[in-house]
Design a protein around this motif. Structure first.
Motif, mmCIF file in Angstrom:
data_model
loop_
_atom_site.group_PDB
_atom_site.id
_atom_site.type_symbol
_atom_site.label_atom_id
_atom_site.label_comp_id
_atom_site.label_asym_id
_atom_site.label_seq_id
_atom_site.Cartn_x
_atom_site.Cartn_y
_atom_site.Cartn_z
ATOM 1 N N TRP A 1 9.338 -8.488 5.021
ATOM 2 C CA TRP A 1 9.344 -7.238 4.248
ATOM 3 C C TRP A 1 8.303 -7.251 3.133
ATOM 4 O O TRP A 1 8.038 -6.224 2.532
ATOM 5 C CB TRP A 1 10.741 -7.003 3.664
ATOM 6 C CG TRP A 1 11.706 -6.395 4.631
ATOM 7 C CD1 TRP A 1 11.493 -6.093 5.945
ATOM 8 C CD2 TRP A 1 13.065 -5.990 4.342
ATOM 9 N NE1 TRP A 1 12.630 -5.533 6.497
ATOM 10 C CE2 TRP A 1 13.598 -5.465 5.540
ATOM 11 C CE3 TRP A 1 13.876 -6.034 3.208
ATOM 12 C CZ2 TRP A 1 14.913 -4.982 5.617
ATOM 13 C CZ3 TRP A 1 15.179 -5.555 3.284
ATOM 14 C CH2 TRP A 1 15.690 -5.032 4.479
ATOM 15 N N MET B 1 11.070 -2.447 -0.179
ATOM 16 C CA MET B 1 12.504 -2.165 -0.070
ATOM 17 C C MET B 1 13.239 -2.373 -1.403
ATOM 18 O O MET B 1 12.804 -3.140 -2.255
ATOM 19 C CB MET B 1 13.192 -3.020 1.009
ATOM 20 C CG MET B 1 12.689 -2.771 2.391
ATOM 21 S SD MET B 1 13.093 -1.081 2.897
ATOM 22 C CE MET B 1 13.035 -1.277 4.650
ATOM 23 N N GLY C 1 17.058 -1.128 1.864
ATOM 24 C CA GLY C 1 17.236 -2.306 2.718
ATOM 25 C C GLY C 1 18.560 -2.253 3.470
ATOM 26 O O GLY C 1 18.622 -2.499 4.682
#
Ligand code: PEP
Length: 248
Positions: free
Chosen positions: A11, A15, A20
């Motif tokens: 990621w 996020m 998330g």
């Protein structure tokens, strides 16, 4: 010897807890029948919440980095034991963005890899050449150095995962061709055989990373030496599930 495919997301610095959780809740039913191991490596501060969101599913939550010391005066750093406290199993080490922006070297990659393995974590050790290195025919030379130094002194290299990520393909939309990725990963496997043992080369999981997406994953995953993917951009959306289900 058969190697279980392994698809991991990275990621990076993206996020929040809310976005998330939303993505993990969307992904869980989509990836539940995966034939590969599945992991999302997330920013450290999101690990507890994402671990909770992924509870009871086949989605492992991993970390994006780990410090080499057990503890001490290293402001801002996170130790392997801290990751283990939250049930983390995988940790990315030596990503090209860490090398490019944060002074990561093959030596620090080596120290982090030892720390991860000593703590029982599985390091995903990233290697790969810059565009000018590929264009000047230095790819193998760069990989030789990254593997020799980065994995120096590792007792059982098969407890690590290697991610081959040509730097020119990361976040650029420019994927290595199936043939380029296969050829280079086969070279890495051969090198592992030379540096460690032929059985190690057969057993170790080697991923491809670099603009892998829902459209190109099948071709890459069909290559005999490519055992999985490390996915950046496409792991921020449900496309990640399509990659995980590449064989369906
Ligand atoms: C990565 O960050 O490891 C990566 C491969 O990114 P992307 O898939 O976005 O190229």
């Amino acid at each position: 010897m058969s190697r279980k495919p392994f698809i991991a997301g990275n990621w990076k610095m993206n996020m929040t807890v809310a976005s998330g959780e939303k993505l993990i809740n969307e992904l869980k039913p989509l990836v539940k029948d995966a034939n590969c191991d599945v992991c999302l490596c997330v920013p450290a501060i999101l690990i507890p919440a994402m671990k909770k969101a992924a509870e009871g599913s086949n989605v492992e939550i991993g970390a994006e980095n780990v410090h080499w010391a057990e503890k001490g005066a290293y402001t801002g750093e996170i130790s392997a034991d801290m990751l283990k406290d939250y049930g983390v199993k995988y940790v990315i080490i030596g990503h090209s963005e860490r090398r490019q922006y944060f002074g990561e070297t093959d030596e620090t990659v080596n120290k982090r890899t030892h720390a991860a393995l000593n703590a029982g974590l599985t390091p995903i050790v990233c290697v790969g050449e810059l565009l000018e290195e590929r264009e000047s025919g230095k790819t193998n030379e760069v990989l030789d150095r990254q593997l020799k130094v980065g994995l120096n002194g590792i007792a059982d290299v098969t407890k690590a995962v290697i991610a081959y990520e040509p730097v020119w393909a990361i976040g650029t939309g420019k994927t290595a061709t199936d043939e380029q990725a296969q050829e280079t990963i086969a070279y890495i496997r051969k090198k592992i055989g030379e540096l460690f043992c032929p059985e190690c080369a057969e057993k170790i999981i080697i991923q491809y990373g670099g603009s892998m997406n829902a459209a190109n994953c099948k071709g890459l995953m069909a290559q005999p030496d490519i055992d999985g993917g490390l996915i950046g951009g496409a792991s921020l959306k449900t496309d990640f599930a399509t990659i995980v289900n590449y064989d369906k």
